[in-house]
Design a protein around this motif. Structure first.
Motif, short mmCIF file in Angstrom:
data_model
loop_
_atom_site.label_atom_id
_atom_site.label_comp_id
_atom_site.label_asym_id
_atom_site.label_seq_id
_atom_site.Cartn_x
_atom_site.Cartn_y
_atom_site.Cartn_z
N PRO A 1 -4.46 4.78 -9.65
CA PRO A 1 -3.25 5.59 -9.83
C PRO A 1 -2.93 5.84 -11.30
O PRO A 1 -2.55 6.96 -11.68
CB PRO A 1 -2.16 4.75 -9.16
N ALA B 1 7.23 8.00 -4.71
CA ALA B 1 6.26 6.90 -4.71
C ALA B 1 5.55 6.79 -3.37
O ALA B 1 4.33 6.61 -3.31
CB ALA B 1 6.96 5.58 -5.05
N VAL B 2 6.30 6.92 -2.28
CA VAL B 2 5.70 6.83 -0.95
C VAL B 2 4.75 8.01 -0.72
O VAL B 2 3.65 7.84 -0.17
CB VAL B 2 6.80 6.79 0.13
N ASP C 1 -3.70 6.44 -0.31
CA ASP C 1 -4.20 5.57 0.77
C ASP C 1 -5.12 6.33 1.71
O ASP C 1 -6.14 5.79 2.17
CB ASP C 1 -3.02 4.98 1.55
N ALA D 1 0.82 -1.22 0.00
CA ALA D 1 0.00 0.00 0.00
C ALA D 1 0.85 1.26 0.00
O ALA D 1 0.44 2.29 -0.55
CB ALA D 1 -0.93 -0.01 1.22
N LEU D 2 2.04 1.20 0.59
CA LEU D 2 2.90 2.38 0.68
C LEU D 2 3.77 2.60 -0.56
O LEU D 2 4.36 3.67 -0.70
CB LEU D 2 3.82 2.26 1.91
N VAL D 3 3.84 1.61 -1.45
CA VAL D 3 4.75 1.73 -2.59
C VAL D 3 4.05 1.59 -3.94
O VAL D 3 4.26 2.41 -4.83
CB VAL D 3 5.87 0.68 -2.48
N VAL D 4 3.20 0.58 -4.10
CA VAL D 4 2.68 0.24 -5.42
C VAL D 4 1.89 1.37 -6.08
O VAL D 4 2.15 1.71 -7.24
CB VAL D 4 1.84 -1.05 -5.34
N PRO D 5 0.92 2.00 -5.41
CA PRO D 5 0.18 3.07 -6.11
C PRO D 5 1.08 4.19 -6.61
O PRO D 5 0.90 4.70 -7.73
CB PRO D 5 -0.80 3.57 -5.03
N GLY D 6 2.07 4.57 -5.81
CA GLY D 6 2.98 5.62 -6.23
C GLY D 6 3.86 5.21 -7.38
O GLY D 6 4.15 6.01 -8.28
N GLY E 1 -4.72 -0.31 -6.45
CA GLY E 1 -3.28 -0.24 -6.61
C GLY E 1 -2.81 0.06 -8.02
O GLY E 1 -1.73 0.62 -8.21
N SER F 1 1.60 7.45 -2.67
CA SER F 1 0.87 6.33 -2.09
C SER F 1 0.17 6.74 -0.79
O SER F 1 -0.97 6.34 -0.55
CB SER F 1 1.82 5.16 -1.83
#
Length: 224
Positions: free
Chosen positions: A96, A47-48, A55, A15-20, A92, A51
């Motif tokens: 984005p 990215a963070v 989130d 959640a902290l990386v993939v969307p970004g 995800g 994300s």
């Protein structure tokens, strides 16, 4: 950085990386690389940041639906794998990518040049000339094959040769260099001469100030 081993830890990392990462990848494809994309640390930070914002919006809009997953991710995965997979794809990847496309795409509707295409049907195309390839060298150099190449180094030295299937050029993020499979002599005026006896190729580092020229072989002249 320790790799998480629990289901909740893995879910939090995704959640902290993939969307970004998805947002940044689509943005780079549409508008080219930013100055902050040159280092891995800045890419991870971007990215963070993206994300975290997404989130927070997800929790605000879909908090009631996401609460069971956050409370027991492993149980939800076992009980509803298809629903969890769908949510991952939508939250995800799709959202984005859609936001990046809507924000950075400069599109126009045009009629293709194909003669058989109906004149009343138009397709979207990018209006901007941004290129996601980092440099002109990365875009053009790897495409050259079966050509002559002449290189003038910053110190004035000249090197020439024949590039074909055994030649190689490096691209971003590695420093520019080139391997020419057959080296030829080159005169002071830049004319390519004879093949150097027993040549096994030559490697050169293409530093700033170098000039690289590719020359297509004259039609009918294939003797290298």
């Amino acid at each position: 950085m320790a790799i998480p081993t629990t289901m909740f830890g893995i879910l939090a990392l995704v959640a902290l990386v993939v969307p970004g990462i998805v947002f940044a990848g689509v943005r780079a494809w549409l508008r080219g690389y930013k100055w902050s994309d040159q280092t891995a640390a800045s890419r991870v930070l971007d990215a963070v940041l993206v994300s975290v914002i997404l989130d927070a919006l997800y929790l605000w809009a879909f908090g009631a639906l996401l609460a069971p997953i956050l409370n027991d991710p492993q149980g939800e995965l076992i009980a509803n794998p298809s629903s969890l997979g769908f949510a991952t794809v939508v939250l995800g990847l799709a959202i984005p990518a859609g936001i990046a496309f809507a924000w950075h795409a400069d599109m126009t509707w045009t009629k293709p040049a194909w003669g058989w295409w109906p004149s009343w049907v138009q397709i979207p195309r990018r209006r901007s000339s941004f290129e996601s390839t980092p440099t002109a060298w990365d875009k053009v150099a790897p495409r050259h094959s079966d050509v002559w190449v002449k290189i003038r180094l910053p110190n004035g030295e000249r090197v020439a040769g024949w590039m074909s299937g055994k030649s190689f050029v490096s691209t971003y993020p590695q420093p520019r260099d080139i391997y020419i499979q057959e080296q030829f002599t080159i005169s002071a005026d830049g004319s390519i001469g004879d093949r150097i006896p027993n040549t096994g190729g030559v490697w050169l580092s293409i530093t700033d100030g170098s000039i690289v020229e590719w020359i297509n072989e004259p039609e009918g002249d294939t003797d290298t």
